[in-house]
Write a protein that holds these residues in place. Structure first.
Motif, PDB file in Angstrom:
ATOM      1  N   ASN A 288      38.307  17.186  18.137  1.00 54.68           N
ATOM      2  CA  ASN A 288      36.982  16.749  17.659  1.00 54.68           C
ATOM      3  C   ASN A 288      35.922  17.836  17.853  1.00 54.68           C
ATOM      4  N   TYR A 289      36.054  18.564  18.959  1.00 50.71           N
ATOM      5  CA  TYR A 289      35.102  19.640  19.228  1.00 50.71           C
ATOM      6  C   TYR A 289      35.249  20.757  18.181  1.00 50.71           C
ATOM      7  N   GLN A 290      36.494  21.046  17.828  1.00 50.43           N
ATOM      8  CA  GLN A 290      36.724  22.067  16.830  1.00 50.43           C
ATOM      9  C   GLN A 290      36.175  21.639  15.470  1.00 50.43           C
ATOM     10  N   GLN A 291      36.355  20.380  15.122  1.00 46.64           N
ATOM     11  CA  GLN A 291      35.856  19.892  13.840  1.00 46.64           C
ATOM     12  C   GLN A 291      34.330  19.877  13.778  1.00 46.64           C
ATOM     13  N   ALA A 292      33.685  19.835  14.938  1.00 47.40           N
ATOM     14  CA  ALA A 292      32.220  19.782  14.978  1.00 47.40           C
ATOM     15  C   ALA A 292      31.576  21.127  14.674  1.00 47.40           C
ATOM     16  N   PHE A 293      32.383  22.204  14.763  1.00 50.43           N
ATOM     17  CA  PHE A 293      31.822  23.528  14.465  1.00 50.43           C
ATOM     18  C   PHE A 293      31.440  23.612  12.996  1.00 50.43           C
ATOM     19  N   PRO A 294      30.260  24.134  12.687  1.00 46.72           N
ATOM     20  CA  PRO A 294      29.871  24.279  11.279  1.00 46.72           C
ATOM     21  C   PRO A 294      30.684  25.380  10.607  1.00 46.72           C
ATOM     22  N   ASP A 295      30.797  25.262   9.300  1.00 46.38           N
ATOM     23  CA  ASP A 295      31.486  26.291   8.515  1.00 46.38           C
ATOM     24  C   ASP A 295      30.567  27.506   8.417  1.00 46.38           C
ATOM     25  N   ASP A 296      30.941  28.566   9.156  1.00 42.52           N
ATOM     26  CA  ASP A 296      30.075  29.749   9.189  1.00 42.52           C
ATOM     27  C   ASP A 296      30.547  30.853   8.253  1.00 42.52           C
ATOM     28  N   SER A 297      31.463  30.507   7.351  1.00 42.55           N
ATOM     29  CA  SER A 297      31.902  31.524   6.397  1.00 42.55           C
ATOM     30  C   SER A 297      30.765  31.824   5.432  1.00 42.55           C
ATOM     31  N   PRO A 298      30.440  33.077   5.230  1.00 41.54           N
ATOM     32  CA  PRO A 298      29.299  33.431   4.387  1.00 41.54           C
ATOM     33  C   PRO A 298      29.560  33.111   2.922  1.00 41.54           C
ATOM     34  N   ILE A 299      28.505  32.695   2.228  1.00 40.55           N
ATOM     35  CA  ILE A 299      28.602  32.442   0.791  1.00 40.55           C
ATOM     36  C   ILE A 299      28.540  33.781   0.063  1.00 40.55           C
ATOM     37  N   VAL A 300      29.544  34.029  -0.742  1.00 38.88           N
ATOM     38  CA  VAL A 300      29.596  35.278  -1.496  1.00 38.88           C
ATOM     39  C   VAL A 300      29.680  34.922  -2.978  1.00 38.88           C
ATOM     40  N   TYR A 301      28.583  35.186  -3.698  1.00 46.31           N
ATOM     41  CA  TYR A 301      28.572  34.937  -5.137  1.00 46.31           C
ATOM     42  C   TYR A 301      29.232  36.077  -5.914  1.00 46.31           C
ATOM     43  N   CYS A 302      29.055  37.304  -5.405  1.00 47.68           N
ATOM     44  CA  CYS A 302      29.679  38.464  -6.032  1.00 47.68           C
ATOM     45  C   CYS A 302      29.774  39.571  -4.995  1.00 47.68           C
ATOM     46  N   LYS A 303      30.465  40.642  -5.321  1.00 50.42           N
ATOM     47  CA  LYS A 303      30.691  41.713  -4.369  1.00 50.42           C
ATOM     48  C   LYS A 303      29.503  42.666  -4.248  1.00 50.42           C
TER      49      LYS A 303
END
Length: 442
Positions: A288-303
């Motif tokens: 549950n603690y692991q699932q509580a972490f926010p998704d911190d992967s950066p949004i990449v629209y293009c390179k």
């Protein structure tokens, strides 16, 4: 024989004084924009000098009624020379040539008037040495300050790249004064010689040219201000991107601090589960603690870094205003386009799209961005919903809804597109305002 030799010498003397200073002044603002090498350009100047000398001989035997038409033909060839040898916006070249032509006509009339006052018996003759001397003296008084003005003030305005479109119309200002001068000299019922010998006409042309020069200076000042505004807009977009980076970094730092602060509570709880032998409960707690972490992967629209930052910034603006923001971009990391240019172009178009959506009901707000690189060209389209009301002037230029005058965002984007030999197109269909841009990559 001696008389013919002196007449030939006097004609060449007049041709040199009536052409060479103006060639130098006209090339001065475009010295870095010559179409050919300097030796080839010098050859063209020499040929023009020969042509001008021949025209001078022909004009000396024509009746006064035909001299005006012939002089206009000679001026047209003179203009053609500049359009061939200088690679610049035609409006800039035309404005410069007409401005110098007006000054040239003033100097000719003032010189003839001075010649008539000092040696009246020679003044009624054509192209005598006395006229060339009077013209040389007049040029010293008028062309030297004009040279410093062109070098220090006018050249800077000509080199501006953000404001090229306004030169499409500015050439009409000196053209108006040019035709006023031509009409006054050749269409007033008197011969051009009679008019030039009367001081009142020289004074009239002097006043006209002073007024014209004041208008030229106002034009230069407006161009400089326009360019400064465009530059400040580009700087504003850069600051917005830096602000976005700062806000993201601050958010990450705050999140790490909160995590660090709460970590000791989690460690206490997990230690208690471990000491009590509740392994299953500990596993469930860790999950549950692991699932509580926010998704911190950066949004990449293009390179591409600059374009991705802009899309991230305006995506956030869209979320804040309940706007659906869709991006379909396949743009590589490296583009042969200056970062500041792509920031100004895309930033202005996205800013206009967000503002147009804000005028729509919340259930009809959408921005669609598409981009790709293909065949050595960058394609961009920005479509947004709008209320169907577009303001344009008689020339098709879009009028700003925020201030009086043309919309600076659209015009800035259009100018950058022209700089990259591209295509800029605006269409409206099915309640969408669509801007398409094609930039040619080097």
């Amino acid at each position: 024989m001696i008389s013919s030799f002196y007449y030939f010498f006097e004609t060449i003397m007049y041709a040199v004084f009536s052409l060479f200073p103006y060639i130098f002044l006209a090339i001065c603002p475009f010295y870095d924009s010559l179409r050919f090498s300097k030796p080839v350009t010098t050859l063209f100047v020499s040929l023009l000098m020969v042509f001008q000398t021949a025209c001078t001989f022909i004009a000396s035997i024509l009746p006064d009624s035909q001299k005006g038409i012939f002089n206009m033909f000679s001026t047209a060839i003179y203009f053609l020379f500049y359009f061939i040898t200088i690679k610049a916006h035609f409006g800039k070249i035309l404005f410069t040539l007409l401005m110098l032509s007006n000054i040239s006509n003033l100097i000719i009339v003032v010189s003839k008037c001075l010649e008539g006052m000092v040696v009246p018996q020679l003044a009624v003759q054509t192209y005598r040495w006395s006229f060339s001397v009077a013209m040389f003296i007049t040029q010293l008084f008028l062309l030297i300050p004009v040279y410093f003005y062109i070098r220090n003030v006018f050249t800077n305005a000509v080199k501006r790249t953000q404001s090229s479109s306004i030169w499409l119309y500015l050439w009409a200002v000196p053209a108006t004064f040019y035709f006023i001068g031509v009409y006054h000299l050749y269409c007033s019922g008197q011969s051009a010689l009679e008019i030039a010998l009367q001081p009142v006409h020289a004074l009239f042309l002097l006043i006209i040219n002073i007024g014209a020069f004041l208008i030229y200076h106002m034009v230069v000042c407006l161009i400089n201000e326009y360019d400064k505004t465009s530059f400040l807009e580009s700087q504003n977009h850069q600051l917005q991107l830096q602000k976005l980076q700062y806000e993201n970094l601050t958010s990450k730092i705050s999140e790490v601090q909160r995590t660090k602060h709460n970590m000791r509570h989690h460690i206490t709880t997990m230690t208690a589960y471990l000491h009590n032998g509740k392994i299953k409960e500990l596993e469930e707690y860790l999950y549950n603690y692991q699932q509580a972490f926010p998704d911190d992967s950066p949004i990449v629209y293009c390179k591409n870094y600059e374009i991705n930052l802009l899309l991230l910034y305006f995506a956030q603006q869209a979320r804040n205003n309940n706007i659906i923001f869709s991006v379909y971009a396949n743009i590589p990391a490296k583009l042969d386009i200056a970062g500041i240019d792509i920031s100004v172009l895309l930033g202005n178009l996205l800013e206009n799209a967000i503002e147009a959506c804000n005028l729509q009901p919340e259930n009809n707000r959408q921005v669609i961005v598409r981009g790709q690189v293909k065949n050595n060209s960058l394609f961009l389209t920005i479509d947004n919903t709008f209320n169907g009301k577009i303001k344009q002037d008689i020339n098709g230029v879009y009028i700003s809804t925020k201030h009086r005058g043309a919309g600076l965002g659209i015009e800035s984007a259009r100018q950058i597109t022209m700089r990259y030999n591209g295509v800029f197109q605006v269409t409206q269909k099915e309640g969408m305002f669509c801007v398409s841009v094609l930039l040619c990559l080097k």
